[in-house]
Design a protein around this motif. Structure first.
Motif, PDB file in Angstrom:
ATOM      1  N   GLY A 154       7.098  23.982   5.003  1.00 45.00           N
ATOM      2  CA  GLY A 154       7.682  24.803   3.938  1.00 45.00           C
ATOM      3  C   GLY A 154       9.189  24.757   3.836  1.00 45.00           C
ATOM      4  N   VAL A 155       9.747  25.817   3.288  1.00 46.25           N
ATOM      5  CA  VAL A 155      11.190  25.931   3.052  1.00 46.25           C
ATOM      6  C   VAL A 155      11.709  27.210   3.722  1.00 46.25           C
ATOM      7  CG1 VAL A 155      11.103  24.640   0.881  1.00 46.25           C
ATOM      8  CG2 VAL A 155      10.810  27.116   0.832  1.00 46.25           C
ATOM      9  N   PRO A 156      13.027  27.264   3.993  1.00 49.20           N
ATOM     10  CA  PRO A 156      13.571  28.397   4.756  1.00 49.20           C
ATOM     11  C   PRO A 156      13.452  29.752   4.054  1.00 49.20           C
ATOM     12  CG  PRO A 156      15.311  26.779   4.236  1.00 49.20           C
ATOM     13  CD  PRO A 156      14.019  26.191   3.796  1.00 49.20           C
ATOM     14  N   THR A 157      13.273  29.744   2.747  1.00 42.90           N
ATOM     15  CA  THR A 157      13.316  31.002   2.002  1.00 42.90           C
ATOM     16  C   THR A 157      11.960  31.441   1.464  1.00 42.90           C
ATOM     17  OG1 THR A 157      13.966  29.659   0.127  1.00 42.90           O
ATOM     18  CG2 THR A 157      15.730  30.808   1.293  1.00 42.90           C
ATOM     19  N   TYR A 158      10.901  30.873   1.990  1.00 44.82           N
ATOM     20  CA  TYR A 158       9.575  31.270   1.506  1.00 44.82           C
ATOM     21  C   TYR A 158       8.705  31.724   2.655  1.00 44.82           C
ATOM     22  CZ  TYR A 158       4.897  31.059  -0.501  1.00 44.82           C
ATOM     23  OH  TYR A 158       3.637  31.366  -0.899  1.00 44.82           O
ATOM     24  N   PRO A 159       8.025  32.854   2.576  1.00 46.87           N
ATOM     25  CA  PRO A 159       8.072  33.840   1.491  1.00 46.87           C
ATOM     26  C   PRO A 159       9.408  34.568   1.374  1.00 46.87           C
ATOM     27  CG  PRO A 159       6.161  34.212   2.914  1.00 46.87           C
ATOM     28  CD  PRO A 159       7.027  33.200   3.587  1.00 46.87           C
ATOM     29  N   ASP A 160      10.185  34.628   2.456  1.00 47.98           N
ATOM     30  CA  ASP A 160      11.522  35.207   2.304  1.00 47.98           C
ATOM     31  C   ASP A 160      12.484  34.533   3.279  1.00 47.98           C
ATOM     32  OD1 ASP A 160      11.697  36.529   4.838  1.00 47.98           O
ATOM     33  OD2 ASP A 160      10.492  38.171   4.070  1.00 47.98           O
ATOM     34  N   ALA A 161      13.714  34.982   3.260  1.00 54.99           N
ATOM     35  CA  ALA A 161      14.773  34.294   4.012  1.00 54.99           C
ATOM     36  C   ALA A 161      14.691  34.500   5.527  1.00 54.99           C
ATOM     37  CB  ALA A 161      16.143  34.726   3.490  1.00 54.99           C
ATOM     38  N   SER A 162      13.626  35.124   6.008  1.00 57.70           N
ATOM     39  CA  SER A 162      13.487  35.230   7.466  1.00 57.70           C
ATOM     40  C   SER A 162      12.454  34.247   8.012  1.00 57.70           C
ATOM     41  CB  SER A 162      13.108  36.658   7.868  1.00 57.70           C
ATOM     42  OG  SER A 162      11.804  36.937   7.409  1.00 57.70           O
ATOM     43  N   ARG A 163      11.967  33.348   7.156  1.00 52.33           N
ATOM     44  CA  ARG A 163      10.873  32.476   7.588  1.00 52.33           C
ATOM     45  C   ARG A 163      11.199  31.661   8.848  1.00 52.33           C
ATOM     46  NH1 ARG A 163       6.225  29.660   5.688  1.00 52.33           N
ATOM     47  NH2 ARG A 163       5.020  29.566   7.608  1.00 52.33           N
ATOM     48  N   LEU A 208       0.848  -1.194   0.000  1.00 56.70           N
ATOM     49  CA  LEU A 208       0.000   0.000   0.000  1.00 56.70           C
ATOM     50  C   LEU A 208       0.883   1.244   0.000  1.00 56.70           C
ATOM     51  CD1 LEU A 208      -3.221   0.422   1.990  1.00 56.70           C
ATOM     52  CD2 LEU A 208      -1.445   2.106   2.423  1.00 56.70           C
ATOM     53  N   ILE A 209       0.359   2.300  -0.624  1.00 54.77           N
ATOM     54  CA  ILE A 209       1.071   3.584  -0.633  1.00 54.77           C
ATOM     55  C   ILE A 209       0.138   4.638  -0.053  1.00 54.77           C
ATOM     56  CG2 ILE A 209       2.125   5.366  -2.114  1.00 54.77           C
ATOM     57  CD1 ILE A 209       2.748   3.219  -4.150  1.00 54.77           C
ATOM     58  N   ILE A 210       0.677   5.505   0.765  1.00 51.94           N
ATOM     59  CA  ILE A 210      -0.098   6.678   1.171  1.00 51.94           C
ATOM     60  C   ILE A 210       0.587   7.898   0.558  1.00 51.94           C
ATOM     61  CG2 ILE A 210      -1.152   7.962   3.071  1.00 51.94           C
ATOM     62  CD1 ILE A 210      -0.766   5.571   4.872  1.00 51.94           C
ATOM     63  N   THR A 211      -0.200   8.762  -0.049  1.00 53.39           N
ATOM     64  CA  THR A 211       0.379   9.946  -0.684  1.00 53.39           C
ATOM     65  C   THR A 211      -0.557  11.137  -0.486  1.00 53.39           C
ATOM     66  OG1 THR A 211       1.413  10.728  -2.744  1.00 53.39           O
ATOM     67  CG2 THR A 211      -0.642   9.507  -2.980  1.00 53.39           C
ATOM     68  N   ASN A 212      -0.103  12.301  -0.926  1.00 61.29           N
ATOM     69  CA  ASN A 212      -0.962  13.487  -0.985  1.00 61.29           C
ATOM     70  C   ASN A 212      -1.286  13.751  -2.441  1.00 61.29           C
ATOM     71  OD1 ASN A 212       1.513  14.782   1.063  1.00 61.29           O
ATOM     72  ND2 ASN A 212      -0.527  14.355   1.818  1.00 61.29           N
ATOM     73  N   ASP A 213      -2.395  14.460  -2.669  1.00 67.34           N
ATOM     74  CA  ASP A 213      -2.643  14.901  -4.043  1.00 67.34           C
ATOM     75  C   ASP A 213      -1.456  15.729  -4.526  1.00 67.34           C
ATOM     76  OD1 ASP A 213      -3.253  16.999  -2.315  1.00 67.34           O
ATOM     77  OD2 ASP A 213      -5.009  17.679  -3.439  1.00 67.34           O
ATOM     78  N   GLY A 214      -0.906  16.520  -3.639  1.00 66.69           N
ATOM     79  CA  GLY A 214       0.278  17.302  -3.965  1.00 66.69           C
ATOM     80  C   GLY A 214       0.839  17.886  -2.686  1.00 66.69           C
ATOM     81  N   GLY A 215       2.057  18.399  -2.776  1.00 70.16           N
ATOM     82  CA  GLY A 215       2.677  18.973  -1.593  1.00 70.16           C
ATOM     83  C   GLY A 215       3.126  20.401  -1.867  1.00 70.16           C
ATOM     84  N   TYR A 216       2.883  21.302  -0.906  1.00 64.37           N
ATOM     85  CA  TYR A 216       3.388  22.671  -1.018  1.00 64.37           C
ATOM     86  C   TYR A 216       4.864  22.692  -0.652  1.00 64.37           C
ATOM     87  CZ  TYR A 216      -1.467  24.307  -0.988  1.00 64.37           C
ATOM     88  OH  TYR A 216      -2.778  24.534  -1.270  1.00 64.37           O
ATOM     89  N   ARG A 217       5.635  23.394  -1.445  1.00 62.81           N
ATOM     90  CA  ARG A 217       7.059  23.618  -1.128  1.00 62.81           C
ATOM     91  C   ARG A 217       7.405  25.011  -1.607  1.00 62.81           C
ATOM     92  NH1 ARG A 217      11.057  20.496   0.586  1.00 62.81           N
ATOM     93  NH2 ARG A 217      12.889  21.489  -0.289  1.00 62.81           N
ATOM     94  N   GLY A 218       7.360  25.977  -0.687  1.00 63.13           N
ATOM     95  CA  GLY A 218       7.561  27.357  -1.103  1.00 63.13           C
ATOM     96  C   GLY A 218       6.473  27.745  -2.081  1.00 63.13           C
TER      97      GLY A 218
END
Ligand code: WT7
Length: 633
Positions: free
Chosen positions: A318-327, A168-178
């Protein structure tokens, strides 16, 4: 009873005890946990027989220890805080009771979908709470979880599905990344069309981004629909201490990625013990590890380590640079994070964005900051210390590997003296040695050599999934009787350890472990490629970059470099894209046909004056040709 070390004298005492009498030492630690049945033997097996067992015949479930055990005292305490990719989106909180309910319900759902003890479940998901919940749901029913990082391609995913024979696989429809969306479900669909994935019966799809996806009627099941009506009560499966808890695929110097196998009891004890002692989290602190659960750091230090100790954990989507580098720093300020654990590559990237981003936010809540995944260079260490820790937070530079299950060499926060760029001292139970080229232990204190381990610790890898021979070969054959880490290391006059990096054909790109052979295979898939050789070279932000030397046929067009990159993205994923591709007429080979990577590494690092002996080369002239075409920038 507790296994918390509180000062350096105790560290030394515990370390000595763990070496003199490992069985009684680890027995005392293990007694802190909930067992269905006690073990009959604390430890057996060694690095010669490659049949290592801890807490033999003990019965337990790790989720009882992560969740149920804390209910009497912590039911309403925060267990999991989820911070979404978008700063606008509201966070989510789960108490220990709520997390237990979610895990139990999901475990019942998996059972209803036909998953049984011992079955392999692949989790190909983004950093959403449902990933952590699914990991624990598998563990609760004794299914083997195998998380595949969302940055791997359909081909790479298919290889892992095939190797694991996943049901079996569990997944998301999609993933946010920045500002991007990774189309995870589409990638699963693509993988399942490939040969070798016939074992998969069901795909559970959690909707996160609401993009358009296809649901295959027999195979695909919506997460919410599947969970509807499921009971919140799911007694945990009583597992044997040495039953497999999970596998996690990682790269080596040769061949396909290996399924690193960890078993229930030893891993549990190691993840819990190391978390507690390295980070020294106290009541009311808030610990945050920025890793992805797709890597071992996210298994041991987002999921199991904190929860086993009844501490809350933070998941950031998320990622360290989204929305900007102070996240990162916004999050530290907003949630008053006290313990922050990240990778040198993130530190270097943020350092490169300018100090204004780190100076905007109030970081005074921080008490301990950590580093993991690759050697931290001097400049990054000092920047981290000054700009993030404000010179008042110890930096725990934690050295370990997927195979070690948890941290091996690291300062204990506020206990061990720090030295910039040093992982410092081994944890109790860890017996590092430096071996010379002949495999002899170097006895002088000040030394440099290949880092090996002398004695099994509870979290050591037990096998490679489906290939125990390869396990023996990979870890125990280079230096018989020792576990070989693949890393080089220096020891200073005080006995402090400094990791210098891999000594094998593994490269560490932004803390991601990539096998050169794998990248070469991906490049070779291109029909106009004759042969490729891949090496790592020093890279300011990523630590190491990927440099590919490629021989191509006459038919290759000027698009060949783009096509080579596309081939790597197709067979592995964007994380393994070569940074530099040099088209060459020939590769430096010995008379026996072996590529002399030593020379290529020198060229890639722009060290042109010290090639050493090249007289054994079949055609020394190719070296000149490659040198003159080297990409330097
Ligand atoms: C390799 C293991 C450990 C979890 C994440 C990576 C390198 C890891 C450090 C450190 C210097 C480090 C080693 C190791 N590494 N931590 N603190 N200092 N090097 O796990 O993907 O299994 O990679 O990462 O080279 O062998 P992994």
């Amino acid at each position: 009873m507790s296994y918390r070390i509180t000062d350096f004298d105790q560290y030394k005492r515990d370390y000595d005890l763990s070496v003199q009498n490992p069985e009684s030492f680890w027995e005392n630690v293990a007694e802190n946990f909930t067992w269905d049945k006690k073990w009959t033997k604390v430890q057996s097996g060694n690095f010669s027989d490659a049949n290592i067992k801890w807490f033999e015949n003990g019965k337990l479930n790790i989720t009882n220890n992560c969740l149920d055990r804390h209910i009497p005292t912590k039911a309403n305490d925060l267990a999991l805080l989820f911070i979404a990719n978008s700063p606008e989106e509201i966070d989510k909180r789960f108490t220990f009771k709520e997390l237990l309910d979610e895990v139990s319900l999901t475990a019942n759902m998996l059972k209803a979908q036909g998953v049984q003890k011992g079955d392999r479940v692949i989790l190909y998901m983004s950093m959403v709470p449902e990933l952590l919940i699914s990991v624990l749901a598998c563990a609760r029913i004794g299914a083997v979880h195998s998380v595949v990082f969302g940055g791997f391609s359909a081909q790479a995913l298919a290889g892992r599905i095939e190797d694991a024979e996943a049901k079996l696989i569990i997944t998301n429809d999609g993933g946010y990344r920045g500002d991007k969306i990774i189309p995870l479900k589409n990638i699963v669909d693509e993988a399942l069309l490939l040969e070798g994935c016939e074992s998969v019966e069901k795909v559970i799809v959690h909707k996160r981004v609401n993009n358009i996806i296809n649901m295959s009627p027999e195979r695909d099941v919506d997460w919410d629909a599947a969970r509807e009506g499921m009971s919140l009560n799911c007694p945990a499966e009583s597992m044997d201490a040495e039953d497999t808890l999970f596998t996690l695929y990682t790269s080596g110097s040769t061949g396909k990625p290996k399924g690193i196998k960890h078993t229930v009891a030893g891993y549990m004890v190691w993840a819990a013990y190391t978390f507690e002692n390295v980070f020294q989290v106290e009541e009311n602190d808030l610990y945050w590890c920025t890793a992805d659960i797709g890597w071992i750091t996210g298994h041991s230090y987002i999921t199991y380590g904190p929860l086993l100790n009844g501490k809350s954990t933070v998941m950031f989507e998320g990622v360290p640079t989204y929305p900007d580098a102070s996240r990162f720093w916004q999050i530290v300020e907003k949630y008053k994070i006290t313990h922050f654990y990240t990778a040198p590559t993130a530190i270097r990237a943020l350092m490169g964005c300018g100090d204004e981003f780190v100076e905007k936010n109030d970081l005074s809540s921080l008490k301990v900051i950590g580093s993991v995944g690759e050697p931290i260079n001097d400049e990054a260490w000092h920047w981290y210390n000054e700009k993030v820790g404000k010179k008042k937070c110890p930096i725990v530079d934690t050295w370990w590997q997927t195979e070690t299950g948890g941290i091996m060499i690291s300062p204990l926060a506020n206990i061990t003296k720090l030295k910039p760029c040093f992982a410092t001292l081994p944890l109790p139970g860890v017996r590092p040695v430096l071996l010379d080229e002949k495999g002899q232990e170097i006895t002088s204190i000040e030394a440099e050599g290949n880092l090996c381990m002398k004695h099994p610790w509870p979290g050591v890898v037990r096998s490679i999934w489906g290939d125990h021979e390869r396990y023996k070969q990979t870890y125990f054959s280079t230096y018989p009787g020792y576990y070989f880490t693949g890393d080089g290391c220096r020891r200073d006059s005080e006995g402090f350890f400094r990791i210098t990096g891999r000594v094998d054909d593994v490269i560490n790109v932004s803390g991601h472990r990539i096998g050169t052979a794998e990248v070469e295979d991906a490049i070779d898939q291109h029909h106009d490629v004759i042969e490729a050789a891949v090496v790592g070279y020093p890279h300011d932000i990523k630590g190491q970059g990927i440099y590919a030397f490629v021989m191509v046929s006459k038919n290759a067009t000027e698009k060949i470099k783009e096509e080579i990159i596309a081939s790597v993205v197709k067979y592995i994923g964007p994380i393994a894209k070569p940074d530099k591709i040099q088209i060459v007429k020939g590769l430096p080979k010995t008379r026996s046909g072996k590529i002399m990577r030593r020379i290529l590494r020198k060229i890639a690092a722009a060290e042109f004056d010290s090639f050493g002996d090249i007289s054994t080369l079949l055609d020394p002239e190719v070296v000149e040709e490659i040198k003159s075409g080297a990409i330097l920038d």
